[in-house]
Design a protein around this motif. Structure first.
Motif, PDB file in Angstrom:
ATOM      1  N   ARG A 109      24.462  10.096 -27.092  1.00  0.00           N
ATOM      2  CA  ARG A 109      24.615  11.211 -26.147  1.00  0.00           C
ATOM      3  C   ARG A 109      24.887  12.522 -26.883  1.00  0.00           C
ATOM      4  NH1 ARG A 109      26.965   7.572 -22.532  1.00  0.00           N
ATOM      5  NH2 ARG A 109      29.023   7.780 -23.467  1.00  0.00           N
ATOM      6  N   ILE A 110      25.795  12.464 -27.880  1.00  0.00           N
ATOM      7  CA  ILE A 110      26.182  13.700 -28.581  1.00  0.00           C
ATOM      8  C   ILE A 110      24.989  14.264 -29.367  1.00  0.00           C
ATOM      9  CG2 ILE A 110      27.669  14.671 -30.386  1.00  0.00           C
ATOM     10  CD1 ILE A 110      29.779  12.518 -29.498  1.00  0.00           C
ATOM     11  N   PHE A 111      24.311  13.420 -30.132  1.00  0.00           N
ATOM     12  CA  PHE A 111      23.169  13.924 -30.905  1.00  0.00           C
ATOM     13  C   PHE A 111      21.993  14.251 -29.982  1.00  0.00           C
ATOM     14  CE2 PHE A 111      25.510  12.316 -34.557  1.00  0.00           C
ATOM     15  CZ  PHE A 111      25.339  13.382 -35.417  1.00  0.00           C
ATOM     16  N   GLY A 112      21.953  13.609 -28.828  1.00  0.00           N
ATOM     17  CA  GLY A 112      20.928  13.950 -27.838  1.00  0.00           C
ATOM     18  C   GLY A 112      21.024  15.412 -27.460  1.00  0.00           C
ATOM     19  N   ARG A 113      22.260  15.907 -27.344  1.00  0.00           N
ATOM     20  CA  ARG A 113      22.454  17.315 -26.979  1.00  0.00           C
ATOM     21  C   ARG A 113      22.004  18.245 -28.100  1.00  0.00           C
ATOM     22  NH1 ARG A 113      28.344  17.354 -25.625  1.00  0.00           N
ATOM     23  NH2 ARG A 113      28.274  15.116 -25.340  1.00  0.00           N
ATOM     24  N   LEU A 114      21.886  17.724 -29.339  1.00  0.00           N
ATOM     25  CA  LEU A 114      21.387  18.533 -30.462  1.00  0.00           C
ATOM     26  C   LEU A 114      19.882  18.324 -30.643  1.00  0.00           C
ATOM     27  CD1 LEU A 114      24.245  17.970 -33.087  1.00  0.00           C
ATOM     28  CD2 LEU A 114      23.790  20.036 -31.769  1.00  0.00           C
ATOM     29  N   GLY A 115      19.262  17.597 -29.742  1.00  0.00           N
ATOM     30  CA  GLY A 115      17.813  17.441 -29.793  1.00  0.00           C
ATOM     31  C   GLY A 115      17.330  16.198 -30.523  1.00  0.00           C
ATOM     32  N   PHE A 116      18.230  15.268 -30.834  1.00  0.00           N
ATOM     33  CA  PHE A 116      17.825  14.050 -31.550  1.00  0.00           C
ATOM     34  C   PHE A 116      17.369  12.976 -30.563  1.00  0.00           C
ATOM     35  CE2 PHE A 116      20.238  16.214 -34.699  1.00  0.00           C
ATOM     36  CZ  PHE A 116      19.874  15.714 -35.939  1.00  0.00           C
ATOM     37  N   THR A 117      16.314  12.258 -30.917  1.00  0.00           N
ATOM     38  CA  THR A 117      15.921  11.093 -30.139  1.00  0.00           C
ATOM     39  C   THR A 117      16.235   9.837 -30.946  1.00  0.00           C
ATOM     40  OG1 THR A 117      13.693  11.279 -31.019  1.00  0.00           O
ATOM     41  CG2 THR A 117      14.093  12.270 -28.868  1.00  0.00           C
ATOM     42  N   VAL A 118      16.154   8.685 -30.286  1.00  0.00           N
ATOM     43  CA  VAL A 118      16.573   7.424 -30.908  1.00  0.00           C
ATOM     44  C   VAL A 118      15.359   6.684 -31.459  1.00  0.00           C
ATOM     45  CG1 VAL A 118      17.680   5.195 -30.500  1.00  0.00           C
ATOM     46  CG2 VAL A 118      18.547   7.254 -29.372  1.00  0.00           C
ATOM     47  N   ALA A 119      15.467   6.205 -32.707  1.00  0.00           N
ATOM     48  CA  ALA A 119      14.398   5.400 -33.310  1.00  0.00           C
ATOM     49  C   ALA A 119      14.948   4.020 -33.631  1.00  0.00           C
ATOM     50  CB  ALA A 119      13.881   6.069 -34.576  1.00  0.00           C
TER      51      ALA A 119
END
Ligand code: 2NL
Length: 330
Positions: A109-119
């Motif tokens: 969730r936190i890195f999602g807000r920085l534009g990261f997606t999950v691999a």
């Protein structure tokens, strides 16, 4: 009391229920023991303890009766082949999220807000993706049979989730902004802070003009979101073959607020993991333009974060699956 009620819930039929009743309420049962001991406690405490014992007896009797009725209904239904939809449901006990999953989900969730997606990628990796592509030479100690679980096929259990990021870079052009959460495996001897099977979240950000300042800023943002606004982050110079320059980074200990405690071994800091600027050799290997690309990468130990966030002093508690431990996070 909780244990007795749990045993009632788990009893499969009348015979088991009777065993539970005898164990707790029978002539030589637990309650009898308690009543006998009551004679030896100071007179002032006796009424209170007596009341507790009585509450216990009432609660357990009621639970036994309820469960006995439920079992009888189930059997009656089985006999007639009909199902009475108006019957109350049977309580099966609710599960809850595992603390390791909670930290991974919060990190996403936190890195999602920085534009990261999950691999995502395989746990069983090739030597190439786990080591060669990460500029880790054949004679590097981490490749040692002592440190890595090698399989007969020549493959291995990944020692970090970096191979996921290698696979992503192989399959798409820059820019890349991903995190890779998952299980990792190392031949560590298990103790309070080490496990042969642990979880990591790695991050990778590749674009033009990414700098070490971006790395420090983003990891500090993450730390504050995860641990609270007062957390401090410290970066120390380090060496990894896959990053240059490399750092290790610590969070100030959330439990003692930096004053020193058992979890941080009196230092006031907890080592989270390592990070750095992606080594241009790694870009070359995956076919990126090493002149134009810059990027940072980081690892983080999920259990480490869970230990300081929740005050867990032994990593092994995460894997014992003891309900008494796990239900504290519900
Ligand atoms: C650690 C901490 C780290 C990385 C992982 C990484 C991934 C790519 C390229 C460069 Cl694809 N680096 N990941 C970087 C620094 C630290 O994990 O202690 N590893 C042994």
């Amino acid at each position: 009391m909780d244990r007795a009620l749990q045993e009632v819930r788990l009893a499969a039929g009348p015979a088991e229920l009777e065993t539970v009743r005898v164990k707790y309420l029978g002539r030589k049962g637990v309650l009898r023991d308690i009543m006998d001991k009551l004679k030896t406690v100071p007179a002032a405490e006796r009424p209170e303890l007596g009341r507790l014992a009585n509450d216990f007896k009432m609660a357990l009797t009621a639970a036994l009766e309820e469960r006995r009725a439920a079992c009888a209904t189930v059997r009656a239904t089985a006999r007639t082949g009909q199902f009475d939809v108006t019957l109350p449901g049977m309580w099966r006990g609710l599960g809850a999220r595992h603390p390791v999953s909670m930290i991974i989900e919060e990190t996403i969730r936190i890195f999602g807000r920085l534009g990261f997606t999950v691999a995502d990628g395989p746990d069983i990796e090739t030597e190439y993706h786990n080591f060669d592509a990460l500029n880790t030479p054949a004679d590097h100690p981490s490749r040692d049979i002592q440190d890595t679980f090698w399989l007969d096929s020549g493959r291995l259990l990944r020692t970090q989730t970096s191979p996921v990021q290698i696979r992503v870079m192989e399959s798409q052009p820059p820019p890349v902004r991903i995190i890779a959460p998952g299980r990792c495996y190392r031949r560590d001897t298990t103790d309070a802070t080490h496990s042969a099977n642990f979880h990591q979240v790695e991050g990778l950000y590749v674009e033009r003009r990414v700098s070490l300042a971006d790395l420090k800023g983003d990891l500090t943002f993450f730390a504050r979101e995860m641990m609270g606004p007062d957390v401090k982050v410290r970066f120390r110079p380090h060496y990894f073959p896959f990053t240059e320059p490399s750092v290790e980074y610590d969070f100030s200990c959330h439990l003692c607020r930096g004053r020193g405690c058992r979890v941080c071994k009196q230092s006031g800091w907890i080592e989270i993991s390592g990070a750095g600027m992606v080594n241009p050799k790694v870009f070359q290997t995956v076919g990126y333009d090493a002149e134009a690309c810059t990027g940072y990468a980081f690892g983080m130990g999920v259990e480490r974060i869970a230990m300081i966030k929740y005050g867990v002093e032994d990593i092994r508690l995460f894997y014992d699956n003891d309900v008494r431990f796990l239900e504290q996070f519900a």
